[in-house]
Design an enzyme around this catalytic site. Sequence first.
Site, PDB file in Angstrom:
ATOM      1  N   ASP A  20      -4.906   1.945  10.652  1.00 29.51           N
ATOM      2  CA  ASP A  20      -6.429   1.387  11.013  1.00 29.51           C
ATOM      3  C   ASP A  20      -6.391   1.119  12.408  1.00 29.51           C
ATOM      4  O   ASP A  20      -6.536   1.754  13.301  1.00 29.51           O
ATOM      5  CB  ASP A  20      -6.917   0.445   9.996  1.00 29.51           C
ATOM      6  CG  ASP A  20      -8.345   0.333   9.915  1.00 29.51           C
ATOM      7  OD1 ASP A  20      -9.113   0.777  10.967  1.00 29.51           O
ATOM      8  OD2 ASP A  20      -8.991  -0.095   8.917  1.00 29.51           O
TER       9      ASP A  20
ATOM     10  N   GLY B  96       0.745  -1.384   0.028  1.00 30.92           N
ATOM     11  CA  GLY B  96      -0.043   0.048  -0.124  1.00 30.92           C
ATOM     12  C   GLY B  96       0.934   1.312   0.012  1.00 30.92           C
ATOM     13  O   GLY B  96       0.458   2.419  -0.626  1.00 30.92           O
TER      14      GLY B  96
ATOM     15  N   ASP C 174       1.156   3.084   4.577  1.00 32.35           N
ATOM     16  CA  ASP C 174       0.006   4.152   3.870  1.00 32.35           C
ATOM     17  C   ASP C 174      -1.306   4.430   4.862  1.00 32.35           C
ATOM     18  O   ASP C 174      -1.764   5.447   4.600  1.00 32.35           O
ATOM     19  CB  ASP C 174      -0.575   3.066   2.770  1.00 32.35           C
ATOM     20  CG  ASP C 174      -1.015   2.049   3.175  1.00 32.35           C
ATOM     21  OD1 ASP C 174      -0.947   1.372   4.306  1.00 32.35           O
ATOM     22  OD2 ASP C 174      -1.694   1.253   2.249  1.00 32.35           O
TER      23      ASP C 174
ATOM     24  N   ASP D  58      -5.820  -0.147  -1.678  1.00 31.45           N
ATOM     25  CA  ASP D  58      -6.742  -1.318  -2.364  1.00 31.45           C
ATOM     26  C   ASP D  58      -7.986  -1.951  -1.980  1.00 31.45           C
ATOM     27  O   ASP D  58      -8.168  -1.793  -0.770  1.00 31.45           O
ATOM     28  CB  ASP D  58      -5.843  -2.285  -3.088  1.00 31.45           C
ATOM     29  CG  ASP D  58      -5.515  -3.342  -2.038  1.00 31.45           C
ATOM     30  OD1 ASP D  58      -5.956  -4.691  -2.282  1.00 31.45           O
ATOM     31  OD2 ASP D  58      -5.259  -3.159  -0.986  1.00 31.45           O
TER      32      ASP D  58
END
Length: 175
Positions: free
Chosen positions: A103, A45, A100, A159
């Site tokens: 989370d 990512g 990237d 993605d």
Amino acid sequence: MVVKDKEFVKFISSEEITARIQDLATRVNSDYKDKKPLFVAILNGSFMFAADLMKEINIPCEISFVKVASYEEMESSGNVKQLIGLNENIFNKDVIIIEDIIDTGRTIAKILEEFRSLGASSTEVITLLQKPKTNVSGEKLKYIGFDIPEKFVVGYGLDYDGLGRNLKDIYQLKE
């Protein structure tokens, strides 16, 4: 914008991304002006973010890559699997991990734990995106591009089931 079977709307433009990367690079260049950090980009990512960031870094540095996986389709699996390891000796090096998105924070916490156990003299994270409300890792991040809500995003390296990484902007799942 449709990616696979989901509809997404533009969330962060490529111009906003570029401006933020320049700001982050300016901070890193200042903070590490008398050091030679090793940047470690997390694949897949972060490849676009890492490439654009490195174009703005003007201090002596090295870069390497590792590949880990913790996502399945649109959710973090909670399992961190290292797929391609680090070949460089990081003992006594200042390491800056390029990510990237943060989370849950589980992936970055695992990577930081491993790097610290290998004797890095310092470890920092530079992430393009962070979802602060879902980050349960407890890791304090020094370099954050954008805090975003808990919505799923694609584009600019991120993605959905392998698709959408090539988009120059970041798109958010449409409600």
